[in-house]
Design an enzyme around this catalytic site. Structure first.
Site, PDB file in Angstrom:
ATOM      1  N   HIS A 292       2.123  -5.162   4.902  1.00  0.00           N
ATOM      2  CA  HIS A 292       3.332  -5.095   4.076  1.00  0.00           C
ATOM      3  C   HIS A 292       4.577  -5.096   4.963  1.00  0.00           C
ATOM      4  CE1 HIS A 292       0.705  -2.810   0.963  1.00  0.00           C
ATOM      5  NE2 HIS A 292       0.932  -4.015   0.482  1.00  0.00           N
TER       6      HIS A 292
ATOM      7  N   SER B  83      -4.267  -2.126   1.125  1.00  0.00           N
ATOM      8  CA  SER B  83      -4.131  -0.689   0.831  1.00  0.00           C
ATOM      9  C   SER B  83      -5.468  -0.129   0.370  1.00  0.00           C
ATOM     10  CB  SER B  83      -3.096  -0.463  -0.278  1.00  0.00           C
ATOM     11  OG  SER B  83      -1.838  -0.908   0.125  1.00  0.00           O
TER      12      SER B  83
ATOM     13  N   LYS C  30      -4.071   5.581 -11.761  1.00  0.00           N
ATOM     14  CA  LYS C  30      -4.066   6.923 -12.358  1.00  0.00           C
ATOM     15  C   LYS C  30      -4.107   8.009 -11.287  1.00  0.00           C
ATOM     16  CE  LYS C  30      -5.276   6.451 -17.097  1.00  0.00           C
ATOM     17  NZ  LYS C  30      -5.648   5.039 -17.325  1.00  0.00           N
TER      18      LYS C  30
ATOM     19  N   ARG D 279      -2.612 -13.307   1.902  1.00  0.00           N
ATOM     20  CA  ARG D 279      -3.434 -13.125   3.103  1.00  0.00           C
ATOM     21  C   ARG D 279      -4.519 -14.174   3.213  1.00  0.00           C
ATOM     22  NH1 ARG D 279      -4.613  -7.177   1.246  1.00  0.00           N
ATOM     23  NH2 ARG D 279      -4.785  -8.505  -0.573  1.00  0.00           N
TER      24      ARG D 279
END
Ligand code: PNS
Length: 171
Positions: free
Chosen positions: A25, A136, A49, A98
């Site tokens: 990022h 991530s 969540k 990517r």
């Protein structure tokens, strides 16, 4: 496509969940900052969540990472990305690509966003090769299973991850 007269042609939004921000990022944000006058790194609120970090924590951490760059701002948003981009007067949304596997989802999102707001273009950039496998999701998985995330995320983020894990263990 002609942006509306109120659009700032030189502002780009780099949106994402950034839970956590990875070095991939960072690469994309810095490339964007080299091309556009201003960049807003926009953190999506409530993407997951059970995120590792709250949106507010992510904003603070990302601000720390880019504190030396005057044309990079950090914000959070809720709701439709194109509504946020329109409110900010952005000319472009920047996304990193990517690998081919990213393409299908990005293609759909781009066309949906264009359907919703034709004045905002989506621009794709490739990160440096060493980040093509970094996400991530995988970074969190490696970390949770005890692996090292050194070099995958900025040092300040690595330290926050360790601190949050240590705090969780003490509970
Ligand atoms: O880091 P991510 O999870 O790949 O980022 C995805 C993001 C935040 C760009 C995407 O989920 C998004 O734009 N969400 C906002 C809601 C929205 O506008 N949905 C319609 C887009 S097609």
């Amino acid at each position: 496509m002609t942006p509306t007269s109120t659009s700032d042609r030189r502002l780009a939004i780099v949106p994402g969940s950034f839970d956590p921000l990875t070095n991939g990022h960072v690469d994309i944000v810095l490339r964007s900052a080299g091309l556009f006058d201003r960049v807003i790194v926009a953190v999506l609120v409530n993407a997951e969540k059970t995120p590792m970090f709250t949106a507010a924590q992510r904003v603070t951490m990302i601000e720390e990472v880019f504190s030396g760059h005057s044309n990079i701002e950090v914000d959070s948003f809720d709701g439709l990305l194109v509504d946020y981009a329109r409110r900010q007067g952005a000319a472009a949304i920047v996304r990193g690509l990517r690998a081919v596997s990213d393409f299908e989802n990005e293609f759909q999102m781009t066309l949906m966003n264009r359907h919703l707001e034709p004045a905002v273009e989506t621009v794709f950039m490739m990160p440096a090769e060493q980040y093509t496998y970094v996400s991530s999701r995988l970074t969190k998985e490696v970390f949770r299973l005890g692996g090292s995330v050194h070099g995958l995320v900025p040092l300040t983020i690595e330290r926050r991850m360790q601190a949050s894990q240590a705090a969780a263990r003490q509970k």
